[in-house]
Structures are given as structure tokens and as C-alpha cells.
Motif scaffolding. Structure first.
Motif, PDB file in Angstrom:
ATOM      1  N   TYR A   1       1.733   2.008  -3.337  1.00 11.97           N
ATOM      2  CA  TYR A   1       0.770   2.870  -4.249  1.00 11.97           C
ATOM      3  C   TYR A   1       0.487   4.215  -3.466  1.00 11.97           C
ATOM      4  O   TYR A   1       0.180   5.412  -4.700  1.00 11.97           O
ATOM      5  N   LEU A   2       0.610   4.691  -2.683  1.00 12.95           N
ATOM      6  CA  LEU A   2       0.929   5.798  -2.101  1.00 12.95           C
ATOM      7  C   LEU A   2       1.551   7.118  -3.099  1.00 12.95           C
ATOM      8  O   LEU A   2       1.227   7.514  -2.979  1.00 12.95           O
ATOM      9  N   TYR A   3       3.230   5.994  -3.013  1.00 15.65           N
ATOM     10  CA  TYR A   3       3.665   7.357  -4.032  1.00 15.65           C
ATOM     11  C   TYR A   3       3.437   7.445  -5.369  1.00 15.65           C
ATOM     12  O   TYR A   3       3.763   8.823  -5.779  1.00 15.65           O
ATOM     13  N   LEU A   4       2.680   6.972  -5.624  1.00 16.80           N
ATOM     14  CA  LEU A   4       2.393   6.866  -6.808  1.00 16.80           C
ATOM     15  C   LEU A   4       1.323   7.652  -7.016  1.00 16.80           C
ATOM     16  O   LEU A   4       0.858   8.386  -8.009  1.00 16.80           O
ATOM     17  N   ILE A   5       0.669   7.725  -6.076  1.00 15.10           N
ATOM     18  CA  ILE A   5      -1.055   8.707  -5.927  1.00 15.10           C
ATOM     19  C   ILE A   5      -0.268  10.064  -6.128  1.00 15.10           C
ATOM     20  O   ILE A   5      -0.306  11.143  -6.205  1.00 15.10           O
ATOM     21  N   VAL A   6       1.202  10.745  -4.721  1.00 13.08           N
ATOM     22  CA  VAL A   6       1.704  11.514  -5.143  1.00 13.08           C
ATOM     23  C   VAL A   6       2.046  11.849  -5.697  1.00 13.08           C
ATOM     24  O   VAL A   6       1.871  13.010  -6.194  1.00 13.08           O
TER      25      VAL A   6
ATOM     26  N   SER B   1       9.383  11.025  -6.243  1.00 10.23           N
ATOM     27  CA  SER B   1       8.116   9.654  -5.060  1.00 10.23           C
ATOM     28  C   SER B   1       7.753   9.118  -6.286  1.00 10.23           C
ATOM     29  O   SER B   1       7.893   7.925  -5.873  1.00 10.23           O
TER      30      SER B   1
ATOM     31  N   TYR C   1       0.868  -1.377  -0.139  1.00  5.23           N
ATOM     32  CA  TYR C   1      -0.103  -0.295  -0.131  1.00  5.23           C
ATOM     33  C   TYR C   1       0.821   1.055  -0.128  1.00  5.23           C
ATOM     34  O   TYR C   1       0.604   2.123  -0.603  1.00  5.23           O
ATOM     35  N   THR C   2       2.281   1.368   0.504  1.00  6.75           N
ATOM     36  CA  THR C   2       2.752   2.597   0.896  1.00  6.75           C
ATOM     37  C   THR C   2       3.686   2.468  -0.656  1.00  6.75           C
ATOM     38  O   THR C   2       3.582   3.901  -1.403  1.00  6.75           O
TER      39      THR C   2
ATOM     40  N   GLY D   1       1.165  11.326  -9.392  1.00  5.42           N
ATOM     41  CA  GLY D   1       0.366  11.777 -10.305  1.00  5.42           C
ATOM     42  C   GLY D   1      -0.130  13.444  -9.291  1.00  5.42           C
ATOM     43  O   GLY D   1      -0.399  13.897 -10.106  1.00  5.42           O
ATOM     44  N   PHE D   2      -0.220  13.188  -8.147  1.00  4.84           N
ATOM     45  CA  PHE D   2      -1.354  14.775  -7.627  1.00  4.84           C
ATOM     46  C   PHE D   2      -0.152  15.578  -8.303  1.00  4.84           C
ATOM     47  O   PHE D   2       0.274  16.677  -8.715  1.00  4.84           O
TER      48      PHE D   2
END
Length: 68
Positions: A10-15, A44, A7-8, A17-18
Motif C-alpha cells: 500500500y505504500l506503493y499505491l500511496i506513492v 509504483s 503494508y509495503t 497516488g502522489f
């Protein structure tokens, strides 16, 4: 433990993307913030790749220890 690591990642990928979204929205208005988000997106993505590599090594070590 391994699910938390996944999960962590994919959090980096979300950051990232943002950050890429903010680069495109801020490019014409505030160039210095856009450069900041470029740096943040690169870091990220690098952290995503590092964490994924670390997780795969951890899973492989766990499999090797179970097979012994």
C-alpha cells in the motif's frame, strides 16, 4: 512478516497516488517533471502488483506447508 509485506504494497499505491497528483498539478507548468512523475506512477503501480502477487504466492506456500 506477511503484515509488513501487506503494508509495503500500500505504500506503493500511496506513492502512485502522489505521483498522479503531481502530474495534474505540474502538467501546465513543468512538463518534464510531469513526465518524470508519469514514469514514477507506472513503476509504483507495477511494483504494487508485483509485490501483491509475491505475497499471495508466499501465503499459499505457507498454507500448503501447514496442511502437510
Amino acid at each position: 512478516m506477511i503484515k509488513i509485506l501487506r503494508y509495503t504494497e500500500y505504500l506503493y499505491l500511496i506513492v502512485a497516488g502522489f505521483s498522479i497528483f503531481r502530474i495534474f498539478t505540474d502538467w501546465n507548468t513543468d512538463r518534464s517533471m510531469a513526465y518524470f512523475f508519469i514514469f514514477f506512477a507506472i513503476v509504483s503501480i507495477g511494483m504494487f502488483l508485483f509485490r501483491r502477487n509475491y505475497r499471495k504466492k508466499f501465503e499459499q506456500r505457507k498454507r500448503d506447508n501447514q496442511n502437510k
